[in-house]
Design a protein around this motif. Structure first.
Motif, PDB file in Angstrom:
ATOM      1  N   ARG A 136       0.831  -1.209   0.000  1.00 45.80           N
ATOM      2  CA  ARG A 136       0.000   0.000   0.000  1.00 45.80           C
ATOM      3  C   ARG A 136       0.864   1.258   0.000  1.00 45.80           C
ATOM      4  O   ARG A 136       0.583   2.226  -0.715  1.00 45.80           O
ATOM      5  N   GLU A 167      -3.933  -9.099  -2.928  1.00 44.52           N
ATOM      6  CA  GLU A 167      -4.744  -7.931  -2.567  1.00 44.52           C
ATOM      7  C   GLU A 167      -4.603  -6.748  -3.512  1.00 44.52           C
ATOM      8  O   GLU A 167      -5.276  -5.734  -3.326  1.00 44.52           O
ATOM      9  N   ILE A 171      -6.402  -2.994  -3.064  1.00 46.71           N
ATOM     10  CA  ILE A 171      -5.653  -1.825  -2.593  1.00 46.71           C
ATOM     11  C   ILE A 171      -5.691  -0.707  -3.629  1.00 46.71           C
ATOM     12  O   ILE A 171      -5.831   0.475  -3.278  1.00 46.71           O
ATOM     13  N   GLU A 174      -8.873   1.151  -3.347  1.00 46.33           N
ATOM     14  CA  GLU A 174      -8.894   1.916  -2.099  1.00 46.33           C
ATOM     15  C   GLU A 174      -7.962   3.121  -2.143  1.00 46.33           C
ATOM     16  O   GLU A 174      -8.153   4.095  -1.409  1.00 46.33           O
ATOM     17  N   GLU A 175      -6.972   3.067  -3.038  1.00 46.60           N
ATOM     18  CA  GLU A 175      -6.045   4.185  -3.193  1.00 46.60           C
ATOM     19  C   GLU A 175      -6.428   5.093  -4.370  1.00 46.60           C
ATOM     20  O   GLU A 175      -5.645   5.961  -4.762  1.00 46.60           O
TER      21      GLU A 175
END
Length: 301
Positions: A136, A167, A171, A174-175
């Protein structure tokens, strides 16, 4: 299987290309071609991601001067050789760039920004995403570098070497990323499910990729031209029934080499002769997909 949250088959269901909602492309073209120029930074303190020379005694020496220099040639010389062709044909391009490379090779970043190329995240440095300390954070640092330089958040992501963890798509969403290119399994954009909202996968290529042809399969330089032309002609024929997307991938240390550059030019020249084909960018393909085919796919999912 410990730690796995979603398998690939959980993220995408099988759908034959013959049974899809209509995909509209920029300018109502039947085939969209997007050119991705990969700019990477290889750390001299680590094992080289790829090699052209094997050390006499074997092993993985550090520093690996000959292989580091082989790659560095692409950023010092090869990029500028390819840029002449891109400028000659006024082709839009996408710069898939390591976040760190923006600072290390500012003139390359400046040239892309001046030409209004799309900047795409490509990892903070050229390293397998399964081996970075914090995925991340790596994605976030890459985003900050691109946004800080261009004033615009990147919308697309290409994993270094197409690498992902279990993932990565989650991620990325989400970013703030809207599309990814790692899933080379279709000739049209497709939706990948994540633990939040879907992300679009835009067709990339392993076959018309100079890394595969020149470094793994060890073909002559002319193979890039012949294979790209054959792929383009077939996709153009296929697009009579439904729109298609074709990716062309170049790395300056490979196709920017003196003995290969002319074959890159021949490919661009051939494709440019078609009136109903458009050179475009990843975000333009994304926007067309999002307004034409994606709504129907989301409704029926």
């Amino acid at each position: 299987m410990s730690g796995i949250q979603m398998l690939p088959t959980d993220r995408i269901k099988y759908t034959p290309i013959t049974k899809r909602p209509k995909l509209s492309l920029p300018g109502n073209a039947r085939l969209a071609v997007w050119l991705i120029v990969n700019i990477e930074e290889w750390s001299i303190l680590e094992t080289m991601p790829r090699t052209v020379l094997t050390p006499p005694a074997g092993g993985q020496p550090t520093p690996d001067i000959p292989n580091w220099a082989w790659h560095e040639y692409g950023n010092r010389v090869g990029f500028w050789r390819l840029l002449k062709t891109i400028d000659e044909f006024a082709v839009p391009a996408v710069l898939a760039i390591n976040g760190k490379a923006i600072t290390s090779y500012p003139e390359i970043a400046d040239a892309a920004l001046e030409r209004e190329w799309e900047f795409m995240g490509h990892g903070y440095s050229q390293k397998n995403m399964q081996k970075v300390d914090d995925e991340r954070l790596d994605i976030r640092r890459t985003t900050r570098q691109i946004e800080g330089f261009t004033g615009k958040r990147p919308r697309g992501w290409l994993g270094p070497g197409l690498t992902e963890t279990w993932e990565t798509p989650d991620i990325l969403v989400e970013e703030g990323y809207e599309y990814v290119c790692d899933w080379v399994l279709d000739d049209q954009p497709v939706l990948l499910q994540t633990r939040t909202t879907p992300i679009v996968n835009i067709p990339y290529t392993q076959e018309c990729n100079d890394v595969a042809m020149m470094l793994i399969q060890h073909h002559q330089a002319s193979e890039y031209h012949q294979r790209a032309i054959d792929q383009f002609d077939q996709l153009y024929q296929d697009s009579a029934d439904a729109a298609r997307v074709m990716a062309l991938v170049v790395h300056p240390y490979i196709m920017g080499a003196p003995h290969r550059a002319k074959y890159f030019r021949k490919v661009i020249e051939h494709i440019s002769q078609r009136q109903d084909v458009v050179f475009t960018t990843g975000e333009q393909i994304l926007d067309c997909f999002s307004t034409s085919a994606a709504p129907a796919l989301i409704t029926t999912a």
